[in-house]
Design an enzyme around this catalytic site. Structure first.
Site, PDB file in Angstrom:
ATOM      1  N   HIS A 266       3.740  30.857  63.139  1.00 55.89           N
ATOM      2  CA  HIS A 266       3.144  30.585  64.450  1.00 55.89           C
ATOM      3  C   HIS A 266       3.982  31.151  65.583  1.00 55.89           C
ATOM      4  CE1 HIS A 266       1.220  27.697  61.766  1.00 55.89           C
ATOM      5  NE2 HIS A 266       0.170  27.936  62.517  1.00 55.89           N
TER       6      HIS A 266
ATOM      7  N   ILE B 180       0.269  34.292  52.192  1.00 55.65           N
ATOM      8  CA  ILE B 180      -0.762  33.263  52.082  1.00 55.65           C
ATOM      9  C   ILE B 180      -2.176  33.854  52.143  1.00 55.65           C
ATOM     10  CG2 ILE B 180      -1.535  31.033  53.030  1.00 55.65           C
ATOM     11  CD1 ILE B 180       1.276  31.080  51.702  1.00 55.65           C
TER      12      ILE B 180
END
Ligand code: GLN
Ligand code: ZN
Length: 768
Positions: free
Chosen positions: A708, A445
């Site tokens: 995360h 990303i």
């Protein structure tokens, strides 16, 4: 006339609360020391407001983490999974375990969910409710803090979230009931709190019911009427201030006006037009007071006293001075603490600084406005008024703000400027030919680990301890190593890693005209985390290319494609303090043109794939549904303007995280990015259904692993997710990528996870 404040920032002028909490969590200070830090902040805040001349000073607006979590603890709505933990830990540690999870002494509990507080960037801890939910007074924080202020000689107005908004903020954890049905069980605990406060001689209580600004069901509206009538019957002497903010009452207006409360607080910054309706309404009871929220609690601009006075005078003319309170629009926790702490420098020039007001200054504005409105004018206040007029007039005409080239360019945008040259189906053919990618192309990303080392280079560079060349050399090395790693791992579309960026918005803001930055303008985002949004004060333009150098450098190192990496106009707008002298849509369009120039320059520099991140599109949605269409219209158009300056065979990507797409999928499709990558793995690909049901025509990369968490997923896990995706989306439309950028991860787990990810893509290719 009185002055009323709804809440003051609790982080401390120098983020004392952040520092103390993090030390406590690290075991470096004791609970007593943390509690003392909290006390010091409260005393400072109360005294500051008392000295400024605020009549209704809030208490219980302080929180060690979040005011919703405070209330959850107060009401004893502690989820069952914390029962064991609660037996052997202090209530402070229980509180933090609910906020952040806890792993100690063999105990392991996960945190409660966190989500955004209405349309702000503040996050609250979501209450969890079960069908048989019980409530019982568990913490007396609100009473203790009221007494604590009393001992300082300050009588405060305790503040808490109203019972209906509290329930609506939460979530049902099992089926078969609606949380609003818990009201009869909840109310007795509120009554117990009111009784205790009354016993301590509390005169006023503020109940925040921001849900009155949202679309409510008939049942919810009816519950408002019932609940506030019950409160009034039980506690006729308590002066209830019912606070609504962030938008108009809309179709809830009649209900709100009929509630038997002492004072109704209105957000006249978000909804100035409703004052007329209210003053003229036959529903407005002859005893209710109005708290006029005229000073913007959500932004950093100095109030324009002339406009605010006009509103206040209109209200006093209709109701008389005694029934009017002057206030900020909402709690000041959404604005930075103190402008006096900003030094004048080349970024925040004296000219710009005179246009600004932070929480402490806003308090003074509220007091001054009351003085002007009640004709308590002396030489000092008269001078303040004049200063205010000069600053506001200066801002209207300042050369720093107004750039005619930008304005002309915006008004000259034509209907082709937000259109790619060809439709997606044709672009796709050109891109397949030009890019030559395999099925299930792999990519990331954008960011790679921002290690402590990388951050230390930037800090040293800013302090002048590293020269430009030294700094650039270090970033080049890190970028090159990242390119080599991606090549070795077999990733198809590479990224440069974003090592030169502090933050995905600040990096662009620092290079765009019309932006400035504060040194200490921190605002709480959640818990101890604070953000320092850039300030957009003027017309936005791009003096020089912002990312071309690094993208070009990275592309020069490899024969594979390297994606250019930009932040989109809506996200830049959403994560900044924005101008209030023109519509958000106008500012967004200006940013879109600046990003468009960057996209075109990247293409010219040989970059064939360009990603424009828009993670904040969804959070920009207005609170009221009837305003969604207008917002989505300009937001999508801004993205399209930024993306449409390139040739067919240049591939535009976008990225979004933590969004639900069901109700906005048409608008996402209208953005017409060639490829969209989305956060998806936590929901086990469920978010993809919206795209599948819609027959989403463009390419899509559902995130296959959660960035995360430090956990390394196996390729098997990712294959399973990809199989799930392939079942609903044609395989030639699918990309393989993580959920989001990798900047918060360590290299060790990043490397392992990406090796697994590439293996998963290879396995998928064998199945077709
Ligand atoms: N390109 C950004 C990154 O990788 C995207 C971050 C985001 O979506 N919040 O860090
Ligand atoms: Zn993301």
């Amino acid at each position: 006339m009185k002055t009323n404040n709804l809440g003051f920032p609790r982080i401390g002028s120098n983020r004392e609360l952040k520092k103390a909490s993090e030390l406590y969590w690290a075991g470096k200070i004791s609970a007593e020391e943390l509690i003392q830090a909290g006390k010091d902040i409260r005393r400072h805040n109360w005294q500051l407001q008392a000295e400024a001349g605020i009549d209704l000073i809030p208490s219980n607006d302080f929180s060690f983490y979040d005011q919703v979590l405070d209330l959850t603890l107060t009401l004893g709505a502690i989820p069952e999974r914390y029962n064991e933990f609660a037996k052997t830990n202090s209530s402070l540690d229980l509180y933090f375990a609910m906020a952040r999870g806890a792993q100690k002494n063999g105990q392991d509990v996960v945190a409660m969910e966190m989500t955004k507080w209405f349309d702000t960037n503040y996050h609250y801890i979501v209450p969890e409710f079960t069908k048989e939910q019980k409530f019982a007074l568990f913490s007396e924080k609100i009473i203790t803090e009221f007494k604590e202020a009393n001992t300082l000689g300050i009588t405060t107005k305790p503040v808490l979230i109203g019972p209906i908004s509290y329930l609506l903020l939460g979530k049902e954890k099992e089926e078969g009931f609606h949380r609003i049905d818990l009201i009869d069980k909840l109310l007795p605990v509120y009554f117990e709190i009111f009784e205790k406060l009354q016993a301590e001689n509390a005169d006023y209580i503020q109940l925040d019911e921001p849900f009155l600004a949202l679309n409510l069901s008939d049942k919810e509206r009816k519950t408002f009427t019932e609940v506030y009538n019950k409160i009034n019957i039980r506690f006729p002497k308590i002066k209830i201030i019912l606070a609504n903010y962030f938008d108009c009452f809309g179709e809830n207006l009649e209900t709100a006006l009929a509630l038997p409360v002492h004072t109704l607080h209105l957000d006249l910054v978000r909804c100035p037009s409703q004052l007329d309706d209210i003053l003229e309404s036959a529903q407005l009871s002859s005893t209710v007071n109005l708290s006029l929220g005229v000073v913007d609690g959500r932004n950093i601009w100095k109030n324009d006293f002339r406009n605010s006075l006009a509103l206040i005078q209109k209200a006093t003319a209709a109701l008389g001075e005694n029934r009017i309170l002057v206030a900020p629009s909402c709690s000041l926790i959404h604005s930075p603490v103190d402008l006096d702490l900003e030094s004048n420098d080349e970024t925040l020039t004296p000219e710009i600084k005179q246009w600004l007001a932070f929480a402490k200054q806003k308090i003074n504005e509220v007091v001054l406005l009351k003085q002007f409105a009640s004709s308590e004018i002396d030489i000092k206040t008269a001078a303040e008024f004049e200063q205010n007029t000069i600053a506001n007039d200066n801002r209207k005409t300042s050369k720093l703000i107004h750039n005619n080239d930008v304005k002309n360019r915006v008004s000259g945008i034509t209907s082709t400027d937000d259109q790619r040259k060809s439709a997606f189906a044709n672009r796709r053919k050109s891109q397949i030919e030009a890019l030559n990618l395999p099925l299930f192309p792999t990519t990331t990303i954008g960011s790679f680990p921002q290690t402590a080392e990388v951050r230390s280079w930037r800090a040293k560079f800013k302090k002048g301890e590293l020269s430009v060349e030294e700094y650039n050399n270090l970033i080049e090395k890190e970028t090159e190593a990242t390119i080599r790693f991606q090549e070795e791992t077999g990733i198809d579309v590479l990224v440069h890693g974003e090592f030169e960026r502090n933050d995905m918005v600040e990096y662009f803001g620092e290079q765009l005209a019309g932006f400035t930055f504060t040194k200490n303008g921190w605002v709480q985002s959640y818990g101890s985390r604070c953000v320092k949004p850039p300030v957009i004060y003027g017309d936005v333009s791009r003096p020089t290319p912002m990312t071309v150098k690094w993208s070009k450098y990275a592309q020069s190192l490899t024969s594979k494609w390297v994606k250019g990496m930009l932040t989109g106009p809506v996200t830049i707008l959403q994560w900044s303090f924005v101008r209030n002298d023109q519509p958000r849509s106008e500012t967004c369009t200006q940013i879109a043109l600046a990003i468009r120039d960057e996209v075109v320059d990247l293409e010219k520099a040989g970059i064939k794939i360009i990603q424009i991140d828009e993670p904040a599109i969804r959070e920009g949605l207005p609170l009221r549904k009837e305003e969604w269409a207008a917002y989505l219209d300009w937001a999508v158009r801004a993205f399209r303007i930024s993306a449409s300056g390139v040739k067919d065979d240049t591939q535009i990507h976008t990225h979004m995280c933590y969004s639900e797409f069901n109700d906005i999928i048409q608008n996402i499709a209208d953005m017409d990015a060639d490829v969209i990558t989305i956060e998806c793995s936590r929901s086990q690909m469920e978010l993809l259904d919206a795209f599948a049901d819609f027959n989403y025509p463009n390419e899509i990369g559902p995130g296959v692993y959660d960035i995360h968490s430090p956990r390394v997923p196996s390729s098997d896990e990712m294959v399973k997710l990809l199989e799930k995706a392939s079942a609903v989306i044609p395989v030639d439309q699918l990309w393989v990528n993580p959920d989001c950028g990798l900047k918060t991860r360590h290299w060790e787990e990043t490397k392992k996870a990406l090796v697994e990810m590439v293996a998963a893509a290879q396995e998928m290719r064998l199945t077709v």
